[in-house]
Design a protein around this motif. Structure first.
Motif, PDB file in Angstrom:
ATOM      1  N   SER A 190     -14.137  20.445  50.279  1.00 29.98           N
ATOM      2  CA  SER A 190     -13.621  21.468  51.186  1.00 29.98           C
ATOM      3  C   SER A 190     -12.105  21.483  51.252  1.00 29.98           C
ATOM      4  N   SER A 191     -11.486  20.359  50.917  1.00 31.33           N
ATOM      5  CA  SER A 191     -10.029  20.287  51.018  1.00 31.33           C
ATOM      6  C   SER A 191      -9.335  20.895  49.807  1.00 31.33           C
ATOM      7  N   GLY A 192     -10.094  21.181  48.750  1.00 27.45           N
ATOM      8  CA  GLY A 192      -9.505  21.760  47.544  1.00 27.45           C
ATOM      9  C   GLY A 192      -9.767  23.238  47.454  1.00 27.45           C
ATOM     10  N   LEU A 193      -9.155  23.851  46.476  1.00 33.73           N
ATOM     11  CA  LEU A 193      -9.375  25.272  46.241  1.00 33.73           C
ATOM     12  C   LEU A 193     -10.720  25.480  45.565  1.00 33.73           C
ATOM     13  N   CYS A 194     -11.360  26.573  45.874  1.00 35.13           N
ATOM     14  CA  CYS A 194     -12.628  26.873  45.225  1.00 35.13           C
ATOM     15  C   CYS A 194     -12.361  27.620  43.917  1.00 35.13           C
ATOM     16  N   SER A 195     -13.386  27.733  43.130  1.00 36.76           N
ATOM     17  CA  SER A 195     -13.297  28.488  41.890  1.00 36.76           C
ATOM     18  C   SER A 195     -12.943  29.941  42.194  1.00 36.76           C
ATOM     19  N   ASN A 196     -12.219  30.577  41.260  1.00 37.07           N
ATOM     20  CA  ASN A 196     -11.874  31.985  41.488  1.00 37.07           C
ATOM     21  C   ASN A 196     -13.133  32.854  41.388  1.00 37.07           C
ATOM     22  N   VAL A 197     -12.984  34.128  41.732  1.00 34.01           N
ATOM     23  CA  VAL A 197     -14.144  35.028  41.784  1.00 34.01           C
ATOM     24  C   VAL A 197     -14.872  35.121  40.443  1.00 34.01           C
ATOM     25  N   PRO A 198     -14.157  35.319  39.311  1.00 29.71           N
ATOM     26  CA  PRO A 198     -14.893  35.352  38.040  1.00 29.71           C
ATOM     27  C   PRO A 198     -15.680  34.064  37.777  1.00 29.71           C
ATOM     28  N   GLY A 199     -15.084  32.918  38.115  1.00 34.63           N
ATOM     29  CA  GLY A 199     -15.785  31.651  37.923  1.00 34.63           C
ATOM     30  C   GLY A 199     -17.046  31.570  38.767  1.00 34.63           C
ATOM     31  N   GLN A 200     -16.986  32.073  40.006  1.00 36.41           N
ATOM     32  CA  GLN A 200     -18.160  32.066  40.873  1.00 36.41           C
ATOM     33  C   GLN A 200     -19.241  33.006  40.341  1.00 36.41           C
ATOM     34  N   ILE A 201     -18.811  34.158  39.814  1.00 39.25           N
ATOM     35  CA  ILE A 201     -19.781  35.105  39.252  1.00 39.25           C
ATOM     36  C   ILE A 201     -20.471  34.487  38.032  1.00 39.25           C
ATOM     37  N   PHE A 202     -19.672  33.851  37.148  1.00 41.39           N
ATOM     38  CA  PHE A 202     -20.251  33.220  35.963  1.00 41.39           C
ATOM     39  C   PHE A 202     -21.241  32.132  36.349  1.00 41.39           C
ATOM     40  N   THR A 203     -20.904  31.341  37.372  1.00 38.27           N
ATOM     41  CA  THR A 203     -21.810  30.276  37.807  1.00 38.27           C
ATOM     42  C   THR A 203     -23.107  30.865  38.338  1.00 38.27           C
ATOM     43  N   SER A 204     -22.997  31.916  39.121  1.00 33.00           N
ATOM     44  CA  SER A 204     -24.186  32.578  39.648  1.00 33.00           C
ATOM     45  C   SER A 204     -25.070  33.101  38.525  1.00 33.00           C
ATOM     46  N   LEU A 205     -24.443  33.726  37.523  1.00 34.67           N
ATOM     47  CA  LEU A 205     -25.222  34.234  36.383  1.00 34.67           C
ATOM     48  C   LEU A 205     -25.852  33.092  35.581  1.00 34.67           C
ATOM     49  N   MET A 206     -25.146  31.960  35.501  1.00 31.41           N
ATOM     50  CA  MET A 206     -25.655  30.827  34.738  1.00 31.41           C
ATOM     51  C   MET A 206     -26.921  30.252  35.388  1.00 31.41           C
ATOM     52  N   VAL A 207     -26.917  30.141  36.718  1.00 37.72           N
ATOM     53  CA  VAL A 207     -28.052  29.510  37.381  1.00 37.72           C
ATOM     54  C   VAL A 207     -29.151  30.496  37.765  1.00 37.72           C
TER      55      VAL A 207
END
Length: 201
Positions: free
Chosen positions: A43-60
């Motif tokens: 929680s203390s770090g930055l999260c993945s950017n939006v494209p990275g989150q979309i790719f992860t969602s598509l991957m799983v």
């Protein structure tokens, strides 16, 4: 109860989207206090950017069977998988055809880890200059051919084993060119550093 921490990312999965920063970590049977600390750290770090989150969602969660994109997705996934198998074989077979290089089949990752024979004079020169022989080899390869590999010394090799890590992600055409460059460089490197006895042999 086995404690298990699993990691997966879009750049290391079958979709192989290198450079896309997205992934996940799964915790199974981890002590709740430890899990709480990990969540706090995350929680203390930055999260993945939006494209990275979309790719992860598509991957799983890929397209559902019967959906309009399921067939094209399945065909593309199969084509990627078959291409990776061909490219792994092309690279490993090509490296194994080079005298002085030996490589095990690349069955579990997108990398090959060939072992290279380096002349003793090169080994001595590398150590005298404060580097490892395979680091000197990798820099020579980069300077001579533009091919960038990672020296195997960074992976805890057995004493006396030299090599490098390389990938088979480029296109099949690019890999064919790379194998030729590997062969030309290895021959030139060994000729440059060979002792008189090695040249005679």
């Amino acid at each position: 109860n086995l404690e298990l921490v699993s990691f997966h990312s879009t750049s290391k999965g079958l979709i192989g989207e290198c450079g896309r920063r997205g992934g996940y970590m799964e915790l199974v049977n981890i002590d709740p206090a430890v899990k709480a600390q990990l969540y706090k750290l995350a929680s203390s770090g930055l999260c993945s950017n939006v494209p990275g989150q979309i790719f992860t969602s598509l991957m799983v969660r890929g397209p559902k069977e019967g959906g309009e994109s399921f067939e094209s997705h399945a065909q593309e996934e199969e084509a990627i998988y078959e291409s990776l198998k061909r490219k792994a074989k092309l690279l490993v077979d090509g490296l194994n055809a080079i005298p002085g290089i030996a490589c095990e089949s690349a069955d579990g990752a997108m990398y090959a880890f060939p072992r290279i024979e380096i002349p003793q004079r090169a080994i001595d020169a590398a150590r005298a200059s404060g580097t490892t022989p395979d680091n000197m080899y990798a820099l020579s390869l980069l300077e001579a051919t533009g091919l960038c590999v990672v020296p195997a010394s960074g992976f805890g090799q057995a004493e006396g084993r030299f090599g490098f890590r390389t990938t088979f992600l480029p296109s099949e055409e690019e890999l064919e060119v790379a194998v030729t460059k590997f062969a030309d460089h290895h021959a030139a490197f060994c000729a440059t550093w060979a002792s008189d006895a090695e040249l005679v042999a």
